[in-house]
Design a protein around this motif. Structure first.
Motif, PDB file in Angstrom:
ATOM      1  N   LEU A  78     -59.253  15.297  18.415  1.00  0.00           N
ATOM      2  CA  LEU A  78     -59.506  16.431  17.514  1.00  0.00           C
ATOM      3  C   LEU A  78     -60.976  16.491  17.146  1.00  0.00           C
ATOM      4  CD1 LEU A  78     -58.568  18.774  15.756  1.00  0.00           C
ATOM      5  CD2 LEU A  78     -58.019  17.129  13.956  1.00  0.00           C
ATOM      6  N   SER A  79     -61.582  15.354  16.862  1.00  0.00           N
ATOM      7  CA  SER A  79     -63.009  15.324  16.517  1.00  0.00           C
ATOM      8  C   SER A  79     -63.854  15.842  17.665  1.00  0.00           C
ATOM      9  CB  SER A  79     -63.425  13.896  16.154  1.00  0.00           C
ATOM     10  OG  SER A  79     -62.678  13.413  15.064  1.00  0.00           O
ATOM     11  N   GLU A  80     -63.540  15.418  18.886  1.00  0.00           N
ATOM     12  CA  GLU A  80     -64.314  15.862  20.051  1.00  0.00           C
ATOM     13  C   GLU A  80     -64.132  17.357  20.292  1.00  0.00           C
ATOM     14  OE1 GLU A  80     -62.855  13.274  23.086  1.00  0.00           O
ATOM     15  OE2 GLU A  80     -64.304  11.677  22.615  1.00  0.00           O
ATOM     16  N   PHE A  81     -62.925  17.859  20.057  1.00  0.00           N
ATOM     17  CA  PHE A  81     -62.672  19.298  20.186  1.00  0.00           C
ATOM     18  C   PHE A  81     -63.534  20.082  19.205  1.00  0.00           C
ATOM     19  CE2 PHE A  81     -60.282  22.844  18.259  1.00  0.00           C
ATOM     20  CZ  PHE A  81     -60.213  23.706  19.343  1.00  0.00           C
ATOM     21  N   ARG A 105     -84.575  25.251  16.949  1.00  0.00           N
ATOM     22  CA  ARG A 105     -84.737  23.822  16.712  1.00  0.00           C
ATOM     23  C   ARG A 105     -83.396  23.083  16.662  1.00  0.00           C
ATOM     24  NH1 ARG A 105     -87.950  25.889  12.547  1.00  0.00           N
ATOM     25  NH2 ARG A 105     -86.465  25.114  11.004  1.00  0.00           N
ATOM     26  N   PHE A 106     -82.308  23.782  16.963  1.00  0.00           N
ATOM     27  CA  PHE A 106     -80.990  23.180  16.825  1.00  0.00           C
ATOM     28  C   PHE A 106     -80.819  21.983  17.756  1.00  0.00           C
ATOM     29  CE2 PHE A 106     -76.551  22.910  18.299  1.00  0.00           C
ATOM     30  CZ  PHE A 106     -75.974  22.498  17.105  1.00  0.00           C
ATOM     31  N   LYS A 107     -80.401  20.902  17.172  1.00  0.00           N
ATOM     32  CA  LYS A 107     -80.077  19.694  17.921  1.00  0.00           C
ATOM     33  C   LYS A 107     -78.574  19.546  17.936  1.00  0.00           C
ATOM     34  CE  LYS A 107     -80.810  14.690  17.909  1.00  0.00           C
ATOM     35  NZ  LYS A 107     -81.421  13.554  17.186  1.00  0.00           N
ATOM     36  N   GLN A 108     -78.012  19.332  19.108  1.00  0.00           N
ATOM     37  CA  GLN A 108     -76.565  19.292  19.232  1.00  0.00           C
ATOM     38  C   GLN A 108     -75.963  18.231  18.320  1.00  0.00           C
ATOM     39  OE1 GLN A 108     -74.911  19.171  23.173  1.00  0.00           O
ATOM     40  NE2 GLN A 108     -75.168  21.390  23.335  1.00  0.00           N
ATOM     41  N   VAL A 109     -74.805  18.583  17.768  1.00  0.00           N
ATOM     42  CA  VAL A 109     -74.093  17.671  16.875  1.00  0.00           C
ATOM     43  C   VAL A 109     -73.431  16.579  17.698  1.00  0.00           C
ATOM     44  CG1 VAL A 109     -72.192  17.499  15.208  1.00  0.00           C
ATOM     45  CG2 VAL A 109     -73.684  19.502  15.206  1.00  0.00           C
ATOM     46  N   THR A 110     -73.618  15.352  17.284  1.00  0.00           N
ATOM     47  CA  THR A 110     -72.963  14.212  17.930  1.00  0.00           C
ATOM     48  C   THR A 110     -71.662  13.906  17.196  1.00  0.00           C
ATOM     49  OG1 THR A 110     -74.070  12.575  16.536  1.00  0.00           O
ATOM     50  CG2 THR A 110     -75.200  13.255  18.582  1.00  0.00           C
ATOM     51  N   LEU A 111     -70.858  13.048  17.786  1.00  0.00           N
ATOM     52  CA  LEU A 111     -69.593  12.681  17.167  1.00  0.00           C
ATOM     53  C   LEU A 111     -69.827  11.973  15.837  1.00  0.00           C
ATOM     54  CD1 LEU A 111     -66.549  12.820  17.647  1.00  0.00           C
ATOM     55  CD2 LEU A 111     -66.687  10.560  18.722  1.00  0.00           C
ATOM     56  N   ASN A 112     -70.803  11.080  15.778  1.00  0.00           N
ATOM     57  CA  ASN A 112     -71.090  10.367  14.530  1.00  0.00           C
ATOM     58  C   ASN A 112     -71.592  11.322  13.448  1.00  0.00           C
ATOM     59  OD1 ASN A 112     -70.294   7.826  15.347  1.00  0.00           O
ATOM     60  ND2 ASN A 112     -72.321   7.219  16.054  1.00  0.00           N
ATOM     61  N   GLU A 113     -72.431  12.291  13.847  1.00  0.00           N
ATOM     62  CA  GLU A 113     -72.924  13.244  12.855  1.00  0.00           C
ATOM     63  C   GLU A 113     -71.778  14.114  12.339  1.00  0.00           C
ATOM     64  OE1 GLU A 113     -76.635  16.355  12.204  1.00  0.00           O
ATOM     65  OE2 GLU A 113     -75.747  16.156  14.205  1.00  0.00           O
ATOM     66  N   PHE A 114     -70.840  14.443  13.225  1.00  0.00           N
ATOM     67  CA  PHE A 114     -69.696  15.227  12.767  1.00  0.00           C
ATOM     68  C   PHE A 114     -68.885  14.451  11.736  1.00  0.00           C
ATOM     69  CE2 PHE A 114     -65.128  16.073  13.087  1.00  0.00           C
ATOM     70  CZ  PHE A 114     -65.110  17.395  12.663  1.00  0.00           C
ATOM     71  N   TYR A 115     -68.711  13.146  11.949  1.00  0.00           N
ATOM     72  CA  TYR A 115     -67.978  12.339  10.965  1.00  0.00           C
ATOM     73  C   TYR A 115     -68.687  12.376   9.606  1.00  0.00           C
ATOM     74  CZ  TYR A 115     -65.037  10.389  14.672  1.00  0.00           C
ATOM     75  OH  TYR A 115     -64.142  10.226  15.700  1.00  0.00           O
ATOM     76  N   VAL A 418     -63.751   8.942   2.699  1.00  0.00           N
ATOM     77  CA  VAL A 418     -65.079   9.567   2.705  1.00  0.00           C
ATOM     78  C   VAL A 418     -66.164   8.532   2.989  1.00  0.00           C
ATOM     79  CG1 VAL A 418     -66.815  10.683   1.242  1.00  0.00           C
ATOM     80  CG2 VAL A 418     -64.464  11.533   1.250  1.00  0.00           C
ATOM     81  N   LYS A 419     -66.081   7.391   2.359  1.00  0.00           N
ATOM     82  CA  LYS A 419     -67.091   6.344   2.590  1.00  0.00           C
ATOM     83  C   LYS A 419     -67.047   5.844   4.027  1.00  0.00           C
ATOM     84  CE  LYS A 419     -67.644   4.714  -2.156  1.00  0.00           C
ATOM     85  NZ  LYS A 419     -67.522   3.597  -3.109  1.00  0.00           N
ATOM     86  N   HIS A 420     -65.843   5.774   4.606  1.00  0.00           N
ATOM     87  CA  HIS A 420     -65.738   5.389   6.014  1.00  0.00           C
ATOM     88  C   HIS A 420     -66.435   6.414   6.905  1.00  0.00           C
ATOM     89  CE1 HIS A 420     -64.072   4.489   9.959  1.00  0.00           C
ATOM     90  NE2 HIS A 420     -63.582   5.728  10.001  1.00  0.00           N
ATOM     91  N   LEU A 421     -66.217   7.699   6.649  1.00  0.00           N
ATOM     92  CA  LEU A 421     -66.840   8.740   7.469  1.00  0.00           C
ATOM     93  C   LEU A 421     -68.356   8.729   7.303  1.00  0.00           C
ATOM     94  CD1 LEU A 421     -64.275  11.602   6.771  1.00  0.00           C
ATOM     95  CD2 LEU A 421     -64.627  10.431   8.950  1.00  0.00           C
ATOM     96  N   LEU A 422     -68.826   8.539   6.086  1.00  0.00           N
ATOM     97  CA  LEU A 422     -70.276   8.530   5.856  1.00  0.00           C
ATOM     98  C   LEU A 422     -70.947   7.298   6.438  1.00  0.00           C
ATOM     99  CD1 LEU A 422     -70.485   9.846   2.165  1.00  0.00           C
ATOM    100  CD2 LEU A 422     -70.781  11.131   4.304  1.00  0.00           C
ATOM    101  N   LYS A 426     -76.781   7.660   8.404  1.00  0.00           N
ATOM    102  CA  LYS A 426     -77.544   8.324   7.360  1.00  0.00           C
ATOM    103  C   LYS A 426     -78.593   9.211   7.992  1.00  0.00           C
ATOM    104  CE  LYS A 426     -77.040   5.331   3.316  1.00  0.00           C
ATOM    105  NZ  LYS A 426     -77.751   4.708   2.201  1.00  0.00           N
ATOM    106  N   ARG A 427     -79.073  10.135   7.200  1.00  0.00           N
ATOM    107  CA  ARG A 427     -80.085  11.064   7.656  1.00  0.00           C
ATOM    108  C   ARG A 427     -81.361  10.332   8.008  1.00  0.00           C
ATOM    109  NH1 ARG A 427     -82.831  15.491   3.645  1.00  0.00           N
ATOM    110  NH2 ARG A 427     -84.329  16.397   5.113  1.00  0.00           N
ATOM    111  N   VAL A 428     -81.915  10.661   9.165  1.00  0.00           N
ATOM    112  CA  VAL A 428     -83.201  10.101   9.558  1.00  0.00           C
ATOM    113  C   VAL A 428     -84.289  11.083   9.144  1.00  0.00           C
ATOM    114  CG1 VAL A 428     -84.619   9.362  11.492  1.00  0.00           C
ATOM    115  CG2 VAL A 428     -82.152   8.923  11.519  1.00  0.00           C
ATOM    116  N   ARG A 429     -85.098  10.670   8.191  1.00  0.00           N
ATOM    117  CA  ARG A 429     -86.180  11.542   7.694  1.00  0.00           C
ATOM    118  C   ARG A 429     -87.414  11.387   8.580  1.00  0.00           C
ATOM    119  NH1 ARG A 429     -85.042  13.316   2.442  1.00  0.00           N
ATOM    120  NH2 ARG A 429     -83.261  12.259   1.476  1.00  0.00           N
ATOM    121  N   VAL A 430     -87.925  12.527   8.997  1.00  0.00           N
ATOM    122  CA  VAL A 430     -89.106  12.523   9.883  1.00  0.00           C
ATOM    123  C   VAL A 430     -90.340  12.888   9.061  1.00  0.00           C
ATOM    124  CG1 VAL A 430     -90.119  13.499  11.937  1.00  0.00           C
ATOM    125  CG2 VAL A 430     -87.658  13.180  11.804  1.00  0.00           C
TER     126      VAL A 430
END
Length: 430
Positions: A78-81, A105-115, A418-422, A426-430
């Motif tokens: 389901l997540s991959e879908f 500038r859109f960067k494709q969403v990865t599975l981890n980012e979706f979680y 929620v904590k498991h998904l997060l 974490k956000r990588v700040r550039v």
């Protein structure tokens, strides 16, 4: 949902009931009734009840933690879908508006980012709950995990459509999620003997959502119809079509009940109890037209073991049951006084609130981020899709409390999920 919406004493406009088109078009219409449906007497005809053939419980082995139960219902496929749908929709937006710098500038969403996105989305519903302690927020700084711009863009691209050749109807935008929910619930759990049918009023969308629950509020199946389609026995048949022949007891309101449906189900070893509309086909004229004083009843039985009882307390109510009779049964009322009601009425009142348990728990954490007055029409299927995701989380919680480790509150369960998904990044700040 208020208590009066469910109470057998609620103010039903029985005289104003009308027969919807679905009543006349249902497979179990009066035209298909055999003479046994019409042979009624005052003598009790005991229903031949088939013993329940299932052992309620999980079909699949599962761990003992909240995360294990969440993963049981919300699997990787389901997540991959959803990730694939988000990325495809983002590319469509980019192609439609090449001047959109954000899209460039859109960067494709990865599975981890979706979680991470899903964790933040569930957190929005958790923050809406009255039970959360404002001094201890679940996520102290959401921007540590994802920027608001990125979150809103992914939310904008979130869609649940399963694009198949030849599928052009509107319901294809959500049919994959409905099928996924129904298949997963059938795959992972054997339901209890008692089942209940009612309309969901928590989800703020333009479709009619009907749910089949067990007596503990676990949602077992969904049926979704467009708003112009009225409820009727066809809803019950859809929800029960894969639950027949094992001895289930079904409790439903007058919107879905009919004598013909009751007879159809009793032949499939499935038993029905609930109120019935006066003008729905098959209601006995002798019962329907009988004028009763307060505390009076009239009861008829047929050779199939079906009981039709009309009873008056504050107002008249017609009940049908293929499992319980209409004999008086004593009970202790809210004033701790002995009182009596027909047995079928008491049994219905015992289980009628089961779908409400599901609705109350779901409503505490409703994610209203898409439900503004100006945006709700455009997001109608997205709202329903997020609602189904929330239902999966709630079902995971109910299953955990029944078959998992130590029981916990829903807020604690959601916190762990929620904590498991997060934890996936974490956000990588550039």
């Amino acid at each position: 949902m208020s208590e009066s919406d469910w109470s057998i004493d609620s103010d039903w406009s029985i005289d104003g009931d009308t027969v919807s088109p679905s009543d006349t078009e249902d497979e179990c219409s009066a035209s298909s009734a055999t003479p046994s449906l019409l042979q009624w007497s005052n003598d009790i005809q005991p229903a031949k009840i088939c013993p329940f053939k299932m052992k309620p419980g999980l079909k699949e082995s599962c761990g003992k933690t909240p995360v294990d139960f969440f993963k049981l219902l919300f699997n990787r496929s389901l997540s991959e879908f959803l990730v694939n749908n988000i990325n495809n929709h983002a590319l469509k937006l980019l192609n439609q508006n090449v001047q959109n710098q954000q899209g460039r500038r859109f960067k494709q969403v990865t599975l981890n980012e979706f979680y991470v996105f899903l964790g933040l989305l569930l957190n929005v519903g958790t923050m809406n709950a009255d039970v959360i302690d404002a001094t201890q927020p679940l996520v102290e700084d959401p921007e540590e995990y994802m920027s608001p711009v990125r979150f809103m863009f992914i939310l904008k691209c979130l869609n649940f459509e399963h694009e198949l050749p030849g599928k052009t109807d509107k319901m294809s935008k959500i049919s994959h999620m409905i099928d996924y929910f129904n298949i997963m619930m059938k795959k992972v759990v054997h339901p209890t003997r008692v089942l209940c049918i009612e309309k969901s009023i928590t989800v703020l969308c333009y479709e009619n959502v009907y749910i089949l629950t067990d007596e503990f509020g676990l949602a077992l199946k969904l049926a979704v119809y467009q708003s112009e389609q009225k409820p009727g026995p066809h809803v019950a048949k859809t929800l029960l079509e894969d639950k027949l022949d094992v001895g289930h007891s079904v409790y439903m309101s007058e919107d879905y009940n009919s004598l013909e449906l009751t007879r159809f189900l009793i032949n499939r070893k499935t038993y029905v109890t609930g109120p019935i509309k006066r003008k729905r086909f098959g209601v006995l004229k002798e019962v329907k037209d009988k004028k009763l004083e307060k505390g009076e009843k009239i009861v008829k039985y047929n050779t199939d073991g079906i009981c039709v009882a009309k009873w008056r307390e504050r107002r008249e109510v017609i009940m049908v049951s293929s499992e319980h009779n209409g004999e008086w049964k004593e009970y202790i009322d809210t004033y701790r006084q002995k009182n009596k009601r027909p047995s079928c009425v008491l049994e219905y009142n015992k289980y009628k609130d089961s779908p409400e348990k599901h609705e109350e728990m779901l409503g505490q954490y409703y994610c209203s981020i898409l439900c503004g007055e100006k945006t709700r029409a455009n997001n109608r299927f997205k709202i329903l899709g997020v609602h189904i995701l929330e239902m999966l989380v709630l079902n995971a919680y109910i299953l955990y409390n029944k078959y998992g480790g130590q029981a916990m509150s829903l807020i604690d369960f959601r916190t762990i999920v929620v904590k498991h998904l997060l934890s996936h990044g974490k956000r990588v700040r550039v």
